[in-house]
Motif scaffolding. Structure first.
Motif, short mmCIF file in Angstrom:
data_model
loop_
_atom_site.label_atom_id
_atom_site.label_comp_id
_atom_site.label_asym_id
_atom_site.label_seq_id
_atom_site.Cartn_x
_atom_site.Cartn_y
_atom_site.Cartn_z
N TRP A 65 12.03 132.55 26.03
CA TRP A 65 10.84 131.79 25.69
C TRP A 65 9.66 132.36 26.47
O TRP A 65 9.83 133.07 27.46
N GLY A 66 8.45 132.01 26.06
CA GLY A 66 7.31 132.43 26.86
C GLY A 66 6.00 132.45 26.09
O GLY A 66 5.92 132.04 24.94
N TYR A 67 4.98 132.93 26.77
CA TYR A 67 3.62 132.96 26.23
C TYR A 67 3.41 134.19 25.37
O TYR A 67 4.11 135.20 25.48
N VAL A 68 2.40 134.10 24.51
CA VAL A 68 1.96 135.23 23.71
C VAL A 68 0.50 135.48 24.08
O VAL A 68 -0.39 134.72 23.69
N GLY A 69 0.26 136.52 24.87
CA GLY A 69 -1.10 136.87 25.28
C GLY A 69 -1.63 135.97 26.38
O GLY A 69 -0.94 135.13 26.95
N GLY A 70 -2.91 136.18 26.70
CA GLY A 70 -3.58 135.36 27.69
C GLY A 70 -3.49 135.89 29.10
O GLY A 70 -2.89 136.93 29.37
N GLN A 71 -4.08 135.13 30.01
CA GLN A 71 -4.14 135.49 31.42
C GLN A 71 -3.70 134.31 32.28
O GLN A 71 -3.85 133.15 31.88
N ALA A 72 -3.17 134.62 33.46
CA ALA A 72 -2.76 133.58 34.40
C ALA A 72 -3.79 133.48 35.52
O ALA A 72 -4.41 134.48 35.90
N LEU A 90 -2.72 123.42 39.39
CA LEU A 90 -3.55 124.41 40.07
C LEU A 90 -3.22 125.82 39.61
O LEU A 90 -3.81 126.79 40.09
N THR A 91 -2.25 125.95 38.71
CA THR A 91 -2.02 127.22 38.01
C THR A 91 -2.20 126.94 36.52
O THR A 91 -1.93 125.83 36.06
N GLU A 92 -2.64 127.94 35.79
CA GLU A 92 -2.81 127.75 34.35
C GLU A 92 -2.72 129.08 33.63
O GLU A 92 -2.87 130.15 34.23
N ARG A 93 -2.44 129.00 32.34
CA ARG A 93 -2.58 130.16 31.46
C ARG A 93 -3.71 129.83 30.49
O ARG A 93 -3.78 128.72 29.97
N TYR A 94 -4.59 130.82 30.29
CA TYR A 94 -5.71 130.61 29.39
C TYR A 94 -5.83 131.79 28.43
O TYR A 94 -5.30 132.87 28.67
N SER A 95 -6.52 131.56 27.33
CA SER A 95 -6.79 132.58 26.32
C SER A 95 -5.52 133.08 25.61
O SER A 95 -5.56 134.11 24.94
N GLY A 125 -17.67 119.25 26.12
CA GLY A 125 -18.15 120.15 25.08
C GLY A 125 -18.18 121.60 25.48
O GLY A 125 -18.43 122.47 24.64
N GLN A 126 -17.90 121.91 26.75
CA GLN A 126 -17.97 123.29 27.21
C GLN A 126 -16.66 124.05 27.02
O GLN A 126 -16.63 125.27 27.14
N ARG A 127 -15.56 123.32 26.76
CA ARG A 127 -14.29 123.96 26.39
C ARG A 127 -13.64 123.07 25.32
O ARG A 127 -13.30 121.92 25.60
N VAL A 128 -13.47 123.62 24.14
CA VAL A 128 -12.88 122.87 23.03
C VAL A 128 -11.91 123.80 22.29
O VAL A 128 -12.26 124.94 21.97
N PHE A 129 -10.70 123.31 22.03
CA PHE A 129 -9.71 124.12 21.31
C PHE A 129 -8.73 123.19 20.60
O PHE A 129 -8.69 121.97 20.87
N THR A 130 -7.96 123.76 19.69
CA THR A 130 -6.97 122.98 18.92
C THR A 130 -5.57 123.44 19.28
O THR A 130 -5.32 124.64 19.44
N VAL A 131 -4.65 122.48 19.40
CA VAL A 131 -3.24 122.77 19.66
C VAL A 131 -2.43 122.34 18.44
O VAL A 131 -2.61 121.23 17.92
N PRO A 180 -8.83 128.51 25.15
CA PRO A 180 -7.84 127.46 25.34
C PRO A 180 -7.10 127.66 26.67
O PRO A 180 -7.03 128.78 27.19
N MET A 181 -6.55 126.59 27.22
CA MET A 181 -5.83 126.66 28.48
C MET A 181 -4.73 125.60 28.49
O MET A 181 -4.76 124.64 27.72
N ILE A 182 -3.75 125.81 29.37
CA ILE A 182 -2.69 124.82 29.56
C ILE A 182 -2.08 125.02 30.93
O ILE A 182 -2.03 126.14 31.46
N ASN A 183 -1.60 123.91 31.53
CA ASN A 183 -1.04 123.97 32.88
C ASN A 183 0.49 123.88 32.91
O ASN A 183 1.12 124.51 33.77
N ALA A 184 1.07 123.10 32.02
CA ALA A 184 2.53 122.95 32.04
C ALA A 184 3.02 122.45 30.69
O ALA A 184 2.28 121.79 29.95
N ILE A 185 4.26 122.80 30.38
CA ILE A 185 4.90 122.41 29.11
C ILE A 185 6.29 121.88 29.42
O ILE A 185 7.03 122.47 30.21
N GLU A 186 6.63 120.78 28.78
CA GLU A 186 7.95 120.17 28.95
C GLU A 186 8.56 119.94 27.58
O GLU A 186 7.97 119.28 26.73
#
Length: 227
Positions: A65-72, A90-95, A125-131, A180-186
């Motif tokens: 499993w894992g991410y597709v693209g982006g930065q940590a 305090l950690t995230e993956r974005y883009s 309004g400075q960061r907006v994305f769809t999941v 887009p960004m996210i910190n954790a997934i369960e």
């Protein structure tokens, strides 16, 4: 002399119990015979108990499993509201464009953890994305800052039930404003609407596993590879 008398042997008291003993033995033999009968001879209307199927593993064997693209990114130590485990936020993956999780087909619960910690976001309004989950938008035009009460460093959690039909859970992110960004997934399998088996806990953007205060282990982030 009085005539001699022949002594009659006394009958054992067990003699009177023989009919009852024979009846009990017959009943036991009949019960044993019923147990040995094949299923076809079972009384009509009788139902055989079905064994409970063993739960399938959440993650398919040998899958990554894992991410597709982006930065940590890892933020400096800071307080995060609405959580007892600030390290998760305090950690995230974005883009990234997606997270892909090969897993058994069926229903599962998905919890998505967010907190706006980027110093460049000062207002809604400075960061907006769809999941989207499995191709269906579940968080259209998500604004984490706004959802957290118009504040940064405040955690929010969004939970959804989803049906995985193709053997892979896909979580897609589409940018509208900023990245887009996210910190954790369960992720956890569901059986008859209830959690079943161990959960997959992903600490997005983290370079090492993290043990939360409740003792659960959140896995370090990793890149997706096809099974």
């Amino acid at each position: 002399m009085p005539p001699s008398t022949r002594a009659t042997p006394a009958r054992s008291s067990s003699w009177h119990k023989e009919p009852a003993m024979r009846a009990t033995a017959s009943a036991l033999l009949a019960a044993c015979a019923m147990l040995l009968l094949p299923t076809a001879c079972a009384p009509r209307g009788g139902r055989r108990a079905r064994p409970t199927p063993a739960p399938q593993p959440l993650i398919a064997p040998a899958a990554r499993w894992g991410y597709v693209g982006g930065q940590a990114v890892a933020r400096a130590d800071a307080e995060v509201k609405n959580t007892q485990d600030k390290a998760l936020y305090l950690t995230e993956r974005y883009s990234m464009s997606a997270y892909r999780i090969p897993m058994a087909k069926g229903a599962c619960s998905v919890k998505l953890h967010f907190a706006e910690t980027y110093e460049g976001i000062k207002q809604a309004g400075q960061r907006v994305f769809t999941v989207a989950l499995e191709g269906k938008p579940v968080l259209p035009d998500l604004d984490v800052f706004r959802e957290a009460g118009n504040q940064s460093f405040a955690a929010i959690v969004k939970e959804f039930a989803v049906e995985v039909k193709d053997g892979e859970l896909t979580i897609e992110f589409t940018p509208k404003v900023q990245n887009p960004m996210i910190n954790a997934i369960e992720v956890r399998a569901l059986r008859q609407g209830r959690p079943a088996g161990a959960a997959l806990l992903i600490n997005c953007g983290a370079a090492a596993d993290y043990e939360a205060k409740d003792g659960r282990i959140w896995r370090r982030d990793q890149e997706y590879a096809a099974p």
